[in-house]
Write a protein that holds these residues in place. Sequence first.
Motif, PDB file in Angstrom:
ATOM      1  N   GLU A   7       2.415   1.734  -3.500  1.00 10.14           N
ATOM      2  CA  GLU A   7       1.401   2.251  -4.430  1.00 10.14           C
ATOM      3  C   GLU A   7       1.169   3.746  -4.192  1.00 10.14           C
ATOM      4  OE1 GLU A   7      -2.735   3.570  -5.173  1.00 10.14           O
ATOM      5  OE2 GLU A   7      -1.920   3.010  -3.209  1.00 10.14           O
ATOM      6  N   ARG A   8       1.089   4.119  -2.944  1.00 14.02           N
ATOM      7  CA  ARG A   8       0.861   5.529  -2.616  1.00 14.02           C
ATOM      8  C   ARG A   8       2.067   6.382  -2.983  1.00 14.02           C
ATOM      9  NH1 ARG A   8      -1.264   7.487   3.324  1.00 14.02           N
ATOM     10  NH2 ARG A   8      -2.026   9.541   2.707  1.00 14.02           N
ATOM     11  N   ALA A  47       0.827  -1.209   0.000  1.00  7.68           N
ATOM     12  CA  ALA A  47       0.000   0.000   0.000  1.00  7.68           C
ATOM     13  C   ALA A  47       0.861   1.258   0.000  1.00  7.68           C
ATOM     14  CB  ALA A  47      -0.933  -0.004   1.216  1.00  7.68           C
ATOM     15  N   GLU A  75      -7.976  10.577  -1.966  1.00  9.19           N
ATOM     16  CA  GLU A  75      -6.883  10.709  -0.998  1.00  9.19           C
ATOM     17  C   GLU A  75      -7.347  10.344   0.410  1.00  9.19           C
ATOM     18  OE1 GLU A  75      -3.853  11.138  -1.565  1.00  9.19           O
ATOM     19  OE2 GLU A  75      -3.637  12.109  -3.503  1.00  9.19           O
ATOM     20  N   TRP A 109      -4.358  12.627  -8.602  1.00  4.98           N
ATOM     21  CA  TRP A 109      -5.747  12.239  -8.846  1.00  4.98           C
ATOM     22  C   TRP A 109      -6.621  13.421  -9.244  1.00  4.98           C
ATOM     23  CZ3 TRP A 109      -6.462   7.244  -9.327  1.00  4.98           C
ATOM     24  CH2 TRP A 109      -5.613   6.360  -8.641  1.00  4.98           C
ATOM     25  N   GLN A 126      -4.826   3.272   5.173  1.00  5.61           N
ATOM     26  CA  GLN A 126      -3.560   3.252   5.911  1.00  5.61           C
ATOM     27  C   GLN A 126      -3.794   3.233   7.421  1.00  5.61           C
ATOM     28  OE1 GLN A 126      -0.423   3.099   4.758  1.00  5.61           O
ATOM     29  NE2 GLN A 126      -0.906   3.199   2.577  1.00  5.61           N
ATOM     30  N   ASN A 155      -1.761  10.364   8.904  1.00  2.00           N
ATOM     31  CA  ASN A 155      -2.856  10.139   7.979  1.00  2.00           C
ATOM     32  C   ASN A 155      -4.135  10.848   8.416  1.00  2.00           C
ATOM     33  OD1 ASN A 155      -2.239   8.034   5.667  1.00  2.00           O
ATOM     34  ND2 ASN A 155      -1.074   7.380   7.451  1.00  2.00           N
ATOM     35  N   HIS A 165      -7.476   6.601   0.662  1.00  2.00           N
ATOM     36  CA  HIS A 165      -6.119   6.068   0.807  1.00  2.00           C
ATOM     37  C   HIS A 165      -5.653   6.171   2.265  1.00  2.00           C
ATOM     38  CE1 HIS A 165      -5.510   5.980  -3.592  1.00  2.00           C
ATOM     39  NE2 HIS A 165      -4.497   5.191  -3.317  1.00  2.00           N
ATOM     40  N   SER A 166      -5.856   7.326   2.866  1.00  2.00           N
ATOM     41  CA  SER A 166      -5.415   7.538   4.244  1.00  2.00           C
ATOM     42  C   SER A 166      -6.227   6.690   5.222  1.00  2.00           C
ATOM     43  CB  SER A 166      -5.537   9.020   4.615  1.00  2.00           C
ATOM     44  OG  SER A 166      -4.619   9.796   3.875  1.00  2.00           O
ATOM     45  N   ASN A 168       6.173   8.705   3.313  1.00  2.56           N
ATOM     46  CA  ASN A 168       6.052   7.335   2.784  1.00  2.56           C
ATOM     47  C   ASN A 168       7.390   6.608   2.799  1.00  2.56           C
ATOM     48  OD1 ASN A 168       3.325   7.750   2.220  1.00  2.56           O
ATOM     49  ND2 ASN A 168       3.724   8.416   0.127  1.00  2.56           N
TER      50      ASN A 168
END
Length: 208
Positions: free
Chosen positions: A23-24, A20, A146, A107, A153, A76, A149-150, A40
């Motif tokens: 990817e981020r 993950a 976004e 994005w 995480q 995050n 995604h966070s 990251n």
Amino acid sequence: MGCCTGRCTLIFLCTLQLLAALERQVFDFLGYQWAPILANFLHIIIVILGLFGTIQYRPRYIVVYAIWTAIWVTWNIFIICFYLEVGGLSKDSELLTFNISRHQSWWSENGPGCVRKETPMVGIKGLDSHSYVSVIGCALEYRYIEVMHSALQILVALVGFVYACYVVSVFTEEEDSFDFIGGFDPFPLYHVNEKPSNLLFKQTYLPA
């Protein structure tokens, strides 16, 4: 400790976090988001350290990983607040790029369904080579991507924190029990019986 316990679960979680994070990291690089890129990168290093500690039975490395997961959750949460513009934060600010560029999330122009259009700015002195970029038709706003995604995480990090604490406690109990039975005794118990057996062996060969 076999794979039926939390050790293999933690290995799986660390592997999932690595995938993950990678990817981020790719999409943050594409969007020139320098602050998330650094975060990251550090996250990937700590997760690798935690994975190594889990495989090699090193509880200290897992403790470092557990502490980092708490920091990672906090980071995050900040990212979520940033994109949802909570507490005076603005998603259009240059905070994540350290104020050195006006780039936004990758994005924002490449989300699902987004159509990117460039309009040349003709007639404005000094800007003939520039274009105005507009994005239309996005099925989902980039800030929600976004945020998701966070949120992912955070979820994985919280589960990883719980299993890291569990694995550290199990490793510690195993080390304590190993010490208790003489695992690190330089003179194990079987040496105590060695001398009498040697004496009996010598007595059988004494001359009459």
